[in-house]
Every structure is written in C-alpha cells, then in structure tokens.
Design a protein around this motif. Sequence first.
Motif, PDB file in Angstrom:
ATOM      1  N   UNK A 208       8.891  -0.352 -12.312  1.00 34.21           N
ATOM      2  CA  UNK A 208       9.628   1.043 -12.487  1.00 34.21           C
ATOM      3  C   UNK A 208       8.824   1.859 -13.770  1.00 34.21           C
ATOM      4  N   UNK A 209       8.338   1.149 -14.686  1.00 34.89           N
ATOM      5  CA  UNK A 209       7.216   2.162 -15.490  1.00 34.89           C
ATOM      6  C   UNK A 209       6.035   3.116 -14.765  1.00 34.89           C
ATOM      7  N   UNK A 210       5.515   2.366 -13.705  1.00 33.38           N
ATOM      8  CA  UNK A 210       4.384   3.020 -13.156  1.00 33.38           C
ATOM      9  C   UNK A 210       5.260   4.192 -12.227  1.00 33.38           C
ATOM     10  N   UNK A 211       6.391   3.876 -11.741  1.00 33.87           N
ATOM     11  CA  UNK A 211       7.113   4.880 -10.921  1.00 33.87           C
ATOM     12  C   UNK A 211       7.364   6.004 -11.847  1.00 33.87           C
ATOM     13  N   UNK A 212       7.892   5.694 -13.058  1.00 30.34           N
ATOM     14  CA  UNK A 212       8.446   6.804 -13.841  1.00 30.34           C
ATOM     15  C   UNK A 212       7.003   7.581 -14.089  1.00 30.34           C
ATOM     16  N   UNK A 213       5.864   6.781 -14.665  1.00 28.99           N
ATOM     17  CA  UNK A 213       4.869   7.735 -14.926  1.00 28.99           C
ATOM     18  C   UNK A 213       4.207   8.652 -13.740  1.00 28.99           C
ATOM     19  N   UNK A 214       4.458   8.004 -12.644  1.00 32.01           N
ATOM     20  CA  UNK A 214       3.974   8.704 -11.396  1.00 32.01           C
ATOM     21  C   UNK A 214       4.973   9.948 -10.989  1.00 32.01           C
ATOM     22  N   UNK A 215       6.301   9.685 -11.254  1.00 33.44           N
ATOM     23  CA  UNK A 215       7.296  10.995 -11.064  1.00 33.44           C
ATOM     24  C   UNK A 215       7.249  12.005 -12.104  1.00 33.44           C
TER      25      UNK A 215
ATOM     26  N   UNK B  55       1.278  14.830  -6.950  1.00 32.68           N
ATOM     27  CA  UNK B  55       0.628  13.592  -6.747  1.00 32.68           C
ATOM     28  C   UNK B  55       1.181  12.982  -5.527  1.00 32.68           C
ATOM     29  N   UNK B  56       0.020  12.837  -4.813  1.00 32.76           N
ATOM     30  CA  UNK B  56       0.057  12.306  -3.239  1.00 32.76           C
ATOM     31  C   UNK B  56       0.601  10.829  -3.483  1.00 32.76           C
ATOM     32  N   UNK B  57       1.707  10.552  -2.700  1.00 31.92           N
ATOM     33  CA  UNK B  57       2.073   9.230  -2.717  1.00 31.92           C
ATOM     34  C   UNK B  57       3.278   8.744  -3.845  1.00 31.92           C
ATOM     35  N   UNK B  58       3.695   9.558  -4.806  1.00 33.35           N
ATOM     36  CA  UNK B  58       4.404   9.230  -5.863  1.00 33.35           C
ATOM     37  C   UNK B  58       5.664   9.108  -5.099  1.00 33.35           C
ATOM     38  N   UNK B  59       6.182   9.515  -4.176  1.00 39.49           N
ATOM     39  CA  UNK B  59       7.457   9.488  -3.642  1.00 39.49           C
ATOM     40  C   UNK B  59       7.566   8.075  -2.868  1.00 39.49           C
TER      41      UNK B  59
ATOM     42  N   UNK C  66       4.075  -1.783   9.800  1.00 32.22           N
ATOM     43  CA  UNK C  66       4.873  -0.660   9.231  1.00 32.22           C
ATOM     44  C   UNK C  66       4.326  -0.071   8.001  1.00 32.22           C
ATOM     45  N   UNK C  67       4.206   1.404   7.942  1.00 29.79           N
ATOM     46  CA  UNK C  67       4.120   1.940   6.748  1.00 29.79           C
ATOM     47  C   UNK C  67       4.766   3.302   6.612  1.00 29.79           C
ATOM     48  N   UNK C  68       4.717   3.911   5.508  1.00 34.50           N
ATOM     49  CA  UNK C  68       5.396   5.269   5.234  1.00 34.50           C
ATOM     50  C   UNK C  68       4.700   6.065   6.114  1.00 34.50           C
ATOM     51  N   UNK C  69       5.359   7.254   6.189  1.00 35.72           N
ATOM     52  CA  UNK C  69       4.504   8.329   6.889  1.00 35.72           C
ATOM     53  C   UNK C  69       4.486   9.452   5.873  1.00 35.72           C
ATOM     54  N   UNK C  70       3.399   9.757   5.139  1.00 37.18           N
ATOM     55  CA  UNK C  70       3.069  10.689   4.095  1.00 37.18           C
ATOM     56  C   UNK C  70       1.540  10.625   4.108  1.00 37.18           C
ATOM     57  N   UNK C  71       1.395  11.411   2.902  1.00 37.32           N
ATOM     58  CA  UNK C  71      -0.338  11.934   2.938  1.00 37.32           C
ATOM     59  C   UNK C  71      -0.985  10.295   2.542  1.00 37.32           C
ATOM     60  N   UNK C  72      -0.231   9.582   1.903  1.00 39.73           N
ATOM     61  CA  UNK C  72      -0.951   8.330   1.519  1.00 39.73           C
ATOM     62  C   UNK C  72       0.194   7.562   2.327  1.00 39.73           C
ATOM     63  N   UNK C  73      -0.448   6.386   3.275  1.00 38.52           N
ATOM     64  CA  UNK C  73       0.240   5.493   3.894  1.00 38.52           C
ATOM     65  C   UNK C  73       0.424   3.986   3.205  1.00 38.52           C
TER      66      UNK C  73
END
Length: 178
Positions: free
Chosen positions: A23-30, A43-47, A120-127
């Motif tokens: 959660x802390x890392x997600x908050x910083x990335x957000x 930031x690519x891949x933050x979402x 299975x992976x996300x579809x975005x700039x970073x998989x």
Amino acid sequence: MKALSIVVERLAWVSVLIGGIGLLISMILGVADVIGSYFNHPVAGAYEFTESTMVLVVFGGLTYAQIKRKHIRVELLYTHVRPRLQSTMDIIAGLAAITFILLLLWQGINEAQYSLEIDEATSGLIRFPLYPARFALVFGASLFCLQLILDLVEDIQRLAQNRGGREEDLMPVDADNL
C-alpha cells in the motif's frame, strides 16, 4: 490447537506487513504518477501495480482482523440474549463465513491455476503478471478460512460450556443496575 493459532497469527501479521508495504509503494507511485502527469510524464505501470497490490492489502488483513474479532457485526440482539444463544449465533455466523470463503477459495484456486497456465498479464505499457495477485488471494483466503475454523471450534466449546460471546466483546454491566 494453540500452536496452530500461533502459526496462523504470525502468518497473518506477515501478510498485514506485506500488504502495508504494498500500500505504501502504491501510494508513492500514485503520487508520482499524478505529479508526473501534471508535467506530461506519468509513471508507467503505476495503475497496474496498484491494481495488483490491492489484493495483498485486502486479503492480507482479513485474517488479522478475524483474530482480533474486529469485523463489523450487528449486535442489536446479540448483547441482549442468553449465553447459549450468543454461542449459537456465533456458530451460525462462523459456518456461513466458512462456506462463503471456501467458495471464494475454490474459484480463486481455479483462477490462479488458469492465470499461471496462460501467463496472464495486464495490458499496458508495462506488463505485470496477474498470477502472483491471484495466488495472494488464495493464500489470504486460506489463512482466513483456517482462522474461521479455529474460531468455530472455540465457539462450539463455549456453547458446550454454556458461555456466551468472548468476554472482551461483551458490553460491561453497570453495577448500579444490578
């Protein structure tokens, strides 16, 4: 039984810690993503990272909340009935929770296996691979189910001893009203 409770509590604490770090890392990335978007450099891949981390946050904390008996429950009747009925209500609630979590666990295992098979992976700039989050769900749900079973055993013992809910859950009795 006591040794198993200690192991489950330690694993739950580690799960909460890992979820908190996620959660802390997600908050910083957000925050970095919002600031970066303002300057046209998100930031690519933050979402995608935040999306996967939420599974850790939610399922990492379920077991620990159950150990502390801090899940929300309605006590309109509970505190006003006799001890045997309190224990019976706890047992029914425990059986319902175990049934729900077992169904969730069953489907979670199927989804985790399938996700791993197809990579299975996300579809975005970073998989980002999705199977780690799915296995985190399976681990968290398994640990939660185990704690629910331990609590069910305790509730059945209280029913057999004609005791009601846990002492720390009951409202204090006012000495003036006795």
